[in-house]
Write an enzyme that holds these catalytic residues in place. Structure first.
Site, mmCIF file in Angstrom:
data_model
loop_
_atom_site.group_PDB
_atom_site.id
_atom_site.type_symbol
_atom_site.label_atom_id
_atom_site.label_comp_id
_atom_site.label_asym_id
_atom_site.label_seq_id
_atom_site.Cartn_x
_atom_site.Cartn_y
_atom_site.Cartn_z
ATOM 1 C CD GLU A 131 -2.977 -0.909 0.051
ATOM 2 O OE1 GLU A 131 -2.599 -1.282 -1.089
ATOM 3 O OE2 GLU A 131 -4.103 -0.429 0.267
ATOM 4 C CB THR A 184 -5.603 5.996 -3.291
ATOM 5 O OG1 THR A 184 -6.583 5.065 -3.712
ATOM 6 C CG2 THR A 184 -5.516 5.946 -1.772
HETATM 7 N N1 HSE Z 1 -8.260 4.583 4.324
HETATM 8 C C1 HSE Z 1 -7.781 4.779 2.979
HETATM 9 C C2 HSE Z 1 -8.207 6.145 2.502
HETATM 10 C C3 HSE Z 1 -8.348 3.716 2.087
HETATM 11 O O1 HSE Z 1 -9.347 6.504 2.757
HETATM 12 O O2 HSE Z 1 -7.406 6.840 1.879
HETATM 13 C C4 HSE Z 1 -7.889 3.843 0.648
HETATM 14 O O3 HSE Z 1 -8.627 2.960 -0.150
#
Ligand code: HSE
Length: 310
Positions: A131, A184
């Site tokens: 990640e 993201t």
């Molecule tokens: N918790 C993370 C965010 C998840 O909201 O950026 C990303 O999929």
């Protein structure tokens, strides 16, 4: 040549109020990895399908191979020869934990090939490395539920403390992915890094309410706790007609509704598949009126995490 084929599930991270600390896995969509021990040296990615050429084949840049390399270093076999095929069966950058599903499939595959030296829970830190490579921060709210199944709480990152939560067995997720671009990394950068104490009070009340609701099977409490005053107001700007989608989901039987992960996918929790399908149909209809293509998924909460296909 020893070989395995693995499926790992998509996930809904945050579950509205629990930014970076709550997530659950779904049965579909998900990704598949085929992995072989070659007997030679080093990792290579021999094939990626379903990614429209977006993902790197370079083993140092690809999240699957990079986390497999971390695993091999950890078990003291850094030069092991591994061939990886990745089959993307879900959209990239959708907010459904796409990189997480691939990484988790890869880690489960290599761990299987090494006779399950680690538990799925122990694989979480290796998946977090993936990640980190994908979006700059090693959050666990996708990878932990993808590895462990079910609903998961990250109580703490340092040290890592992961709790599997109970959940009502009739829960279904209605998920709609509007085909608009929300990386993201960008969706994380737009969030304010400081919050007012009164807002924090509201937010942790909701997190505690949601967790209590899951323990108590209290659908009303779960629904009213799925409220996010910190992240959703900022990120929802990137999702076309978010407020309308939310009203449609709640008017049509959704217990709660929000952004899945960093978006643009949205989701509702329901008590049966029929209600969930009704919600996805309404949302897709509305997006179509705006000329936005979408994909929909209806799924129970995934209870197993990754599975061996062959
Ligand atoms: N918790 C993370 C965010 C998840 O909201 O950026 C990303 O999929």
């Amino acid at each position: 040549m020893k070989s395995v084929k693995v499926f790992a599930p998509a996930t809904v991270a945050n579950v509205v109020c629990g930014y970076d600390i709550l997530g659950f896995a779904v049965n579909q969509p998900g990704d598949e990895v085929v992995m072989r021990l070659t007997g030679g040296k080093g990792i290579s990615i021999t094939k990626i399908t379903g990614d429209e050429g977006k993902l790197p084949l370079d083993p140092e840049k690809n999240t699957v191979s990079a986390s497999v390399q971390h695993y091999l270093n950890h078990i003291g076999m850094p030069d092991t020869g591994v061939e990886i095929e990745l089959h993307k069966k879900m959209p990239i950058g959708s907010g459904l934990g796409s990189s997480s599903a691939s990484t988790v499939a890869g880690l489960f595959a290599i761990n299987t090939l090494f006779d399950n030296r680690l538990s799925n829970r122990d694989l979480v830190p290796f998946a977090m490395k993936g990640e980190e490579l994908a979006c700059g921060y090693g959050h666990a709210d996708n990878v932990a539920p993808a590895l462990m199944g079910g609903f998961v709480l990250i109580r703490s990152y340092e040290p890592l403390d992961i709790i599997s939560l109970p959940f009502p067995q009739d829960f279904h997720a209605a998920i709609v992915y509007p085909e608009v671009d929300v990386p993201t990394k960008d969706a994380r950068q737009m969030i304010r890094s400081k919050v007012q104490l009164k807002d924090a009070v509201t937010q942790w009340g909701n997190v505690a309410g949601l967790v209590s609701g899951l323990f108590l099977n209290d659908y009303g409490l779960i629904g009213r706790s799925m409220t996010d005053i910190l992240v959703e107001p900022v990120r929802s700007i990137l999702i076309p007609d978010f407020a309308v989608l939310k009203s449609l989901a709640l008017e049509n039987g959704g217990l709660g509704f929000g952004i899945s992960g960093s978006g643009p996918s949205v989701f509702a929790l329901t008590r049966d598949a029929e209600t969930a399908a009704g919600i996805t149909a309404r949302l897709q209809q509305h997006l179509k009126k705006m000329d936005i293509n979408s994909l929909a998924f209806v799924s129970e909460v995934n209870k197993k995490g990754p599975i061996l296909l062959d």
